[in-house]
Design a protein around this motif. Structure first.
Motif, PDB file in Angstrom:
ATOM      1  N   ALA A   1       0.924  -1.208  -0.021  1.00 44.02           N
ATOM      2  CA  ALA A   1       0.147  -0.069  -0.040  1.00 44.02           C
ATOM      3  C   ALA A   1       1.021   1.141   0.040  1.00 44.02           C
ATOM      4  O   ALA A   1       0.349   2.536  -0.331  1.00 44.02           O
ATOM      5  N   ALA A   2       2.151   0.982   0.395  1.00 45.40           N
ATOM      6  CA  ALA A   2       3.069   2.243   0.138  1.00 45.40           C
ATOM      7  C   ALA A   2       3.212   2.837  -1.044  1.00 45.40           C
ATOM      8  O   ALA A   2       3.801   4.163  -1.298  1.00 45.40           O
ATOM      9  N   ALA A   3       2.784   2.054  -2.012  1.00 44.00           N
ATOM     10  CA  ALA A   3       2.892   2.359  -3.507  1.00 44.00           C
ATOM     11  C   ALA A   3       1.748   3.547  -3.743  1.00 44.00           C
ATOM     12  O   ALA A   3       1.942   4.504  -4.748  1.00 44.00           O
ATOM     13  N   LEU A   4       1.030   3.775  -2.841  1.00 46.47           N
ATOM     14  CA  LEU A   4      -0.134   4.733  -2.989  1.00 46.47           C
ATOM     15  C   LEU A   4       0.464   6.286  -2.833  1.00 46.47           C
ATOM     16  O   LEU A   4      -0.195   7.061  -2.950  1.00 46.47           O
ATOM     17  N   GLN A   5       1.638   6.178  -2.235  1.00 51.30           N
ATOM     18  CA  GLN A   5       2.246   7.549  -1.629  1.00 51.30           C
ATOM     19  C   GLN A   5       2.044   8.422  -2.655  1.00 51.30           C
ATOM     20  O   GLN A   5       1.898   9.547  -2.219  1.00 51.30           O
ATOM     21  N   PRO A   6       2.544   8.250  -4.117  1.00 53.06           N
ATOM     22  CA  PRO A   6       2.524   9.479  -5.069  1.00 53.06           C
ATOM     23  C   PRO A   6       1.213  10.147  -5.070  1.00 53.06           C
ATOM     24  O   PRO A   6       1.246  11.292  -5.331  1.00 53.06           O
ATOM     25  N   LEU A   7       0.214   9.221  -4.895  1.00 55.28           N
ATOM     26  CA  LEU A   7      -1.381   9.904  -5.174  1.00 55.28           C
ATOM     27  C   LEU A   7      -1.287  10.825  -4.003  1.00 55.28           C
ATOM     28  O   LEU A   7      -2.003  12.042  -4.228  1.00 55.28           O
ATOM     29  N   GLY A   8      -0.773  10.561  -2.718  1.00 54.32           N
ATOM     30  CA  GLY A   8      -0.796  11.691  -1.639  1.00 54.32           C
ATOM     31  C   GLY A   8       0.032  12.624  -1.704  1.00 54.32           C
ATOM     32  O   GLY A   8      -0.105  13.728  -1.383  1.00 54.32           O
ATOM     33  N   ASP A   9       1.255  12.336  -2.402  1.00 50.77           N
ATOM     34  CA  ASP A   9       2.317  13.641  -2.528  1.00 50.77           C
ATOM     35  C   ASP A   9       1.539  14.531  -3.629  1.00 50.77           C
ATOM     36  O   ASP A   9       1.963  15.852  -3.388  1.00 50.77           O
ATOM     37  N   VAL A  10       0.771  14.176  -4.538  1.00 52.94           N
ATOM     38  CA  VAL A  10       0.050  15.038  -5.348  1.00 52.94           C
ATOM     39  C   VAL A  10      -0.964  16.235  -4.700  1.00 52.94           C
ATOM     40  O   VAL A  10      -0.680  17.293  -4.864  1.00 52.94           O
ATOM     41  N   PHE A  11      -1.234  15.599  -3.669  1.00 51.72           N
ATOM     42  CA  PHE A  11      -2.336  16.495  -2.535  1.00 51.72           C
ATOM     43  C   PHE A  11      -1.457  17.361  -1.864  1.00 51.72           C
ATOM     44  O   PHE A  11      -1.525  18.678  -1.809  1.00 51.72           O
TER      45      PHE A  11
ATOM     46  N   PRO B   1      -9.912  13.912  -0.871  1.00 53.07           N
ATOM     47  CA  PRO B   1     -10.273  12.583  -0.216  1.00 53.07           C
ATOM     48  C   PRO B   1      -9.284  11.603  -0.805  1.00 53.07           C
ATOM     49  O   PRO B   1      -8.839  10.903  -0.201  1.00 53.07           O
ATOM     50  N   VAL B   2      -8.888  11.643  -2.086  1.00 56.03           N
ATOM     51  CA  VAL B   2      -7.986  10.738  -2.667  1.00 56.03           C
ATOM     52  C   VAL B   2      -6.468  10.892  -1.955  1.00 56.03           C
ATOM     53  O   VAL B   2      -6.079   9.868  -1.640  1.00 56.03           O
ATOM     54  N   GLY B   3      -6.358  12.236  -1.819  1.00 52.20           N
ATOM     55  CA  GLY B   3      -5.021  12.451  -1.154  1.00 52.20           C
ATOM     56  C   GLY B   3      -5.041  11.937   0.242  1.00 52.20           C
ATOM     57  O   GLY B   3      -3.946  11.233   0.630  1.00 52.20           O
ATOM     58  N   VAL B   4      -5.950  12.164   0.941  1.00 52.01           N
ATOM     59  CA  VAL B   4      -5.820  11.667   2.437  1.00 52.01           C
ATOM     60  C   VAL B   4      -6.052  10.158   2.233  1.00 52.01           C
ATOM     61  O   VAL B   4      -5.258   9.627   3.156  1.00 52.01           O
ATOM     62  N   PHE B   5      -6.768   9.444   1.459  1.00 53.09           N
ATOM     63  CA  PHE B   5      -6.821   8.119   1.441  1.00 53.09           C
ATOM     64  C   PHE B   5      -5.200   7.629   1.362  1.00 53.09           C
ATOM     65  O   PHE B   5      -4.927   6.619   2.108  1.00 53.09           O
TER      66      PHE B   5
END
Ligand code: ASP
Length: 458
Positions: free
Chosen positions: A41-51, A206-210
């Motif tokens: 799930a750490a692979a999701l980090q870039p989506l959070g970084d965008v936020f 919401p995407v970034g927070v998730f």
């Protein structure tokens, strides 16, 4: 072709769904995903970084326009009063917070029975010396300060510009007055523009927070939390106490809690997920507008608070220092405790509101108290989990100070949605001519009338 309208209505439904619910769902779903899926799930980090980057993109422009607009609409004498109040409020609440952290931790002894890792951990980066921070407030080059993201230096330059603009608008010479009004309209337009982008960015929140929560949970895992459960409980408990203190202070000043927390919850969740009070600035500024606070107050107190006011971090520094002493088997003396309070408060002034900054302050407090360093490594392992709640507290503290200062200043609270009812505090009438830029109700706070998205209170 036939699915075009239904796709549009799905998007519309997304926009109409209250932001806070979207954020709450993202928070829970993100935590569950991180814990269940684990490391991948750490692979999701870039989506959070965008936020994070979207928010950070807005911070500097926001500080510039809100400060110039705010300062130019109040007199320099009043600015001094507001600044002094803000500093006193921030210092007193930070000292209180670190005491809360210390007292709770002394009662619980969160590190008792734990072993420090064998190797002494390398010392983390040092916080900048206070004198350097203070001198750095005067920028040699405001454009460089802007490019470097030096909030305090940019604030200094923007305050100077705001004061000059106030004088221009007040000039006896018609030409200067006209130019002053022209610049002011430009700044107001800039402000509306930035807030419109904030609204757009929040739809991505919401995407970034998730993604951010999933990545933290995946990296830390519950396993790391178990031995440090007591410390985690003390920090989370301390933040709960501190938020109780804010609520009491707000109530004392006759400010409606429902209205306050109704507006504050978006920045609170954003701070929790992003772990950056500076990054949350666009969202907290928007919340202050929705509370009806005048830009003359929030334009100044929020950027200042994001850099110098860190109550949650102070709680953490207090609690974690006791934890370190417990692990090292050291009994803290009163003078060591006082040193921790002093260092905690001073270091919070010199440390930026970015993820992990609290760890630097902890290192500073630990070394000032003459404690061994190795146990800090244990804390570092779960720092992200503690950072989330302390950043949330930091941002709530900034907003509490802002709302209370606005309450104590004449004409600094407007009523953005007339049905709101924020206790006795709402809508002091603005002094004549002072706030022409405060704009019609609903305009600045919630974007153009008829815009899709959240309604007041969502
Ligand atoms: N992340 C915190 C903030 O931005 C600072 C800290 O690390 O405690 O406010």
């Amino acid at each position: 072709m036939a699915n075009q309208p239904s796709r549009r209505s799905l998007w519309r439904r997304y926009l109409d769904f209250p932001l806070i619910y979207k954020l709450a769902i993202a928070l829970v779903a993100g935590a569950a995903t991180g814990l269940i899926v684990g490391e991948p799930a750490a692979a999701l980090q870039p989506l959070g970084d965008v936020f994070l980057r979207l928010l950070q993109m807005l911070v500097m422009p926001l500080v510039v326009v809100t400060l110039i607009a705010g300062v130019s609409s109040i007199s320099p004498a009043r600015l001094g009063g507001i600044g002094l109040k803000a500093l006193v409020f921030y210092l007193v609440t930070s000292a209180l917070a670190i005491t809360v952290g210390l007292v709770l931790a002394l009662a619980v002894s969160p590190g008792a029975g734990l072993q420090a890792p064998g190797e002494a951990e390398q010392r983390p980066e040092e916080a900048p010396p206070l004198a350097e921070t203070l001198l750095g407030v005067v920028p040699e080059n405001p454009f460089a300060a802007l490019a470097e993201g030096n909030v305090l230096a940019v604030m200094f330059a923007a305050i100077a510009a705001g004061i000059a603009l106030a004088f221009m608008r007040d000039s006896a010479e018609e030409r200067i007055r006209g130019l002053g009004e022209f610049v002011r309209r430009g700044v107001d337009a800039g402000m509306e523009l930035v807030f419109l982008i904030v609204r757009g960015v929040l739809q991505y929140a919401p995407v970034g927070v998730f993604a951010l929560i999933a990545a933290v949970m995946a990296e830390t895992g519950v396993g790391a939390l178990v031995p440090l459960a007591k410390l985690t409980a003390v920090v989370y408990g301390g933040v709960a106490v501190q938020i109780g203190v804010y609520a009491a202070l707000l109530a004392l000043f006759g400010i409606g809690l429902r209205r306050f927390f109704g507006a504050a919850r978006d920045p609170m969740v954003t701070a929790f997920a992003t772990r950056s009070s500076s990054g949350t600035l666009p969202v907290s500024t928007r919340a202050a507008r929705r509370m009806g606070v005048d830009e003359g107050v929030y334009g100044f107190t929020l950027p200042l608070g994001a850099t110098v006011n860190m109550d949650g971090t102070a709680i953490y520094v207090g609690a974690a220092t006791v934890f370190v002493a417990n692990v090292a088997g050291v009994e803290l003396t009163l003078s060591q405790l006082l040193m921790v309070v002093l260092v905690g408060v001073l270091a919070s002034i010199g440390t930026a509101g970015v993820p992990g900054a609290g760890l630097i302050m902890l290192s500073l407090a630990v070394s000032q108290a003459g404690l061994p360093f190795a146990p800090v490594a244990l804390v570092a392992g779960i720092d992200a989990i503690l950072d989330m709640v302390r950043t949330m507290c930091n941002v709530t503290g900034d907003l509490t100070g802002t709302r209370i200062i606005a309450r104590t200043e004449r004409g600094m609270v407007h009523d953005p949605d007339s049905g709101g009812g924020s206790g006795g505090a709402a809508a002091d009438p603005p002094p004549p001519g002072a706030h022409e830029a405060a704009a019609p109700a609903g305009g600045p706070a919630d974007g153009p009338p008829g815009e899709p998205g959240e309604r007041p209170g969502t």
